[in-house]
Design a protein around this motif. Structure first.
Motif, short mmCIF file in Angstrom:
data_model
loop_
_atom_site.label_atom_id
_atom_site.label_comp_id
_atom_site.label_asym_id
_atom_site.label_seq_id
_atom_site.Cartn_x
_atom_site.Cartn_y
_atom_site.Cartn_z
N ILE A 36 0.86 -1.19 0.00
CA ILE A 36 0.00 0.00 0.00
C ILE A 36 0.89 1.23 0.00
CG2 ILE A 36 -1.82 1.25 1.21
CD1 ILE A 36 -2.60 -1.41 2.54
N TYR A 37 0.76 2.04 -1.05
CA TYR A 37 1.58 3.24 -1.19
C TYR A 37 0.70 4.48 -1.05
CZ TYR A 37 4.99 0.03 -3.29
OH TYR A 37 5.87 -1.00 -3.53
N VAL A 38 1.11 5.37 -0.18
CA VAL A 38 0.47 6.68 -0.07
C VAL A 38 1.47 7.71 -0.58
CG1 VAL A 38 -0.41 8.45 1.49
CG2 VAL A 38 -1.04 6.06 1.84
N TYR A 39 1.07 8.43 -1.60
CA TYR A 39 1.93 9.49 -2.16
C TYR A 39 1.39 10.84 -1.70
CZ TYR A 39 5.05 6.78 -5.11
OH TYR A 39 6.04 5.94 -5.56
N ASP A 40 2.15 11.45 -0.81
CA ASP A 40 1.73 12.74 -0.25
C ASP A 40 2.13 13.87 -1.18
OD1 ASP A 40 0.82 14.40 2.13
OD2 ASP A 40 2.84 15.17 1.80
N ASN A 41 1.19 14.79 -1.40
CA ASN A 41 1.40 15.90 -2.35
C ASN A 41 1.44 17.23 -1.61
OD1 ASN A 41 -0.32 17.19 -5.30
ND2 ASN A 41 1.87 16.98 -4.93
N VAL A 58 4.95 5.41 2.62
CA VAL A 58 4.69 6.81 2.27
C VAL A 58 5.83 7.36 1.42
CG1 VAL A 58 4.32 9.14 3.15
CG2 VAL A 58 3.30 7.18 4.34
N ARG A 59 5.47 7.94 0.31
CA ARG A 59 6.42 8.62 -0.54
C ARG A 59 5.87 10.01 -0.85
NH1 ARG A 59 8.25 3.79 -4.79
NH2 ARG A 59 9.14 2.39 -3.19
N HIS A 60 6.69 10.84 -1.51
CA HIS A 60 6.31 12.23 -1.69
C HIS A 60 6.44 12.65 -3.16
CE1 HIS A 60 6.20 13.07 2.67
NE2 HIS A 60 7.18 12.18 2.72
N GLU A 61 5.54 13.50 -3.57
CA GLU A 61 5.63 14.20 -4.86
C GLU A 61 5.46 15.68 -4.58
OE1 GLU A 61 6.18 15.80 -8.11
OE2 GLU A 61 6.40 13.60 -8.11
N ARG A 71 1.94 10.45 -12.18
CA ARG A 71 3.14 10.25 -12.99
C ARG A 71 4.25 9.64 -12.15
NH1 ARG A 71 3.94 15.08 -14.15
NH2 ARG A 71 2.90 15.17 -16.19
N ARG A 72 4.43 10.16 -10.96
CA ARG A 72 5.47 9.66 -10.06
C ARG A 72 5.18 8.21 -9.66
NH1 ARG A 72 10.36 11.51 -9.05
NH2 ARG A 72 9.51 13.60 -8.82
N MET A 73 3.96 7.91 -9.30
CA MET A 73 3.60 6.56 -8.89
C MET A 73 3.84 5.56 -10.01
SD MET A 73 0.17 6.97 -6.51
CE MET A 73 -0.87 7.62 -7.82
N PHE A 166 1.38 4.43 -20.47
CA PHE A 166 0.49 5.58 -20.39
C PHE A 166 1.29 6.86 -20.22
CE2 PHE A 166 -2.17 8.34 -17.47
CZ PHE A 166 -2.93 8.87 -18.48
N PRO A 167 1.27 7.76 -21.20
CA PRO A 167 2.01 9.02 -21.08
C PRO A 167 1.18 10.05 -20.30
CG PRO A 167 1.03 8.88 -23.25
CD PRO A 167 0.63 7.63 -22.53
N VAL A 168 1.59 10.36 -19.10
CA VAL A 168 0.84 11.31 -18.27
C VAL A 168 1.17 12.73 -18.72
CG1 VAL A 168 0.38 12.11 -15.94
CG2 VAL A 168 0.94 9.70 -16.33
#
Length: 318
Positions: A36-41, A58-61, A71-73, A166-168
């Motif tokens: 489970i990944y949570v990407y905090d913005n 938890v990762r960050h963008e 895009r980061r994910m 998929f090109p974001v």
């Protein structure tokens, strides 16, 4: 490489993120290899700490916008199946096993969590959102000849080959529209899965700008239609210019000339000729771009083969 990656983009969702992560963990216990990944913005509340405490990675963008987060994910995570769910606790996590099964067992490239066929219109308290969702759904299904029943849903499952090809391009909430059209135009297998919807809990604020994001979505639809169907797009302008040119010429030039044997409206004649030239230019521009688009489709099919080979290599390494 994960068997299943749960992707949760989050921006100031401290009120609900803990419950979402815990609920997801409960329904994915029987799916080994789930992360489970949570990407905090750039959240300014306790979203990150609460997500970590609940057991998420938890990762960050730091580039603001949902499109930037996705895009980061998609770049960073390798998994056989991806499921994206919003952090606002509006979607039922109980649908995750079936969405996962559709990708694994049926080879579906994108499973769309369809809110509009269930409880969305009863639960959602923002009437313009209801109108906007219905309008965008009709417009895309009409222009792109598809049958996706919820274009703007944030609850979706993806295959490896969809994510890695998929090109974001979008930065904001119009990213869901871009996903839907990309899957349709690249002839990927898309299925709708009806899911229930509940409105945000009291005190939780939506990040959507009804009018601003709505116009961005419509602009995205028009730009994508121009890109994927250039001949049809430019033919519209070609036809309009041709009709106006003919009407002006007949009404203001040809008919008076038949009566007087004189060209009485020379400026109108010039304008009609200019419009005729523009019509021809638009027609051939669409034709040339359509040939380029056809070549792009061939290249994309080759890219899919490369993606399948990469997936096999990743599985072999495990």
């Amino acid at each position: 490489m994960d068997k299943l990656a749960i992707l949760i983009p989050a921006y100031n969702e401290a009120q609900t993120i803990g419950k979402v992560v815990s609920d997801v963990k409960a329904v994915t216990n029987n799916i080994p290899g789930t992360s489970i990944y949570v990407y905090d913005n750039n959240s300014s509340d306790d979203t990150t700490a609460i997500a970590q405490e609940a057991g998420a990675i938890v990762r960050h963008e730091y580039a603001q916008g949902k499109g930037a987060v996705i895009r980061r994910m998609f770049r960073e995570i390798d998994a056989e199946v991806y499921i994206m769910i919003d952090a606002d606790d509006t979607y039922p996590v109980e649908a995750i096993p079936e969405m996962y099964s559709r990708v694994v067992n049926r080879g579906v490239d994108m499973v769309v969590g369809d809110r509009l066929s269930s409880t969305y219109f009863e639960e959602n308290k923002r009437p313009f959102h209801n109108v906007g969702n219905s309008l965008v759904r009709w417009l895309i299904n009409f222009l792109f000849k598809t049958d996706i029943r919820d274009i703007l849903t944030g609850y979706r499952a993806f295959s490896f080959r969809f994510v890695k090809t998929f090109p974001v391009l979008s930065r904001g909430f119009e990213i869901e529209t871009e996903m839907s059209i990309h899957a349709t135009e690249k002839r990927m297998l898309v299925e709708n899965q009806v899911v229930s919807y509940r409105d945000r809990p009291e005190g939780s604020e939506s990040k959507l700008d009804t009018y601003g994001d709505g116009f961005k979505v419509l602009k995205t639809v028009i730009n994508l239609y121009r890109g994927y169907h250039p001949f049809a797009f430019y033919s519209i302008f070609s036809l309009i210019a041709l009709i106006v040119a003919v009407l002006l010429f007949v009404w203001r030039v040809a008919i008076p000339y038949s009566n007087t044997q004189m060209v009485a409206n020379l400026p109108t004649l010039i304008v009609s000729m200019i419009l005729l030239v523009l019509s021809v230019i638009a027609f051939f521009s669409g034709s040339i771009l359509n040939a380029i688009q056809t070549n792009d489709k061939r290249n994309f099919e080759l890219a899919l083969i490369h993606t399948e080979d990469r997936l096999k290599d990743l599985n072999h390494e495990q």
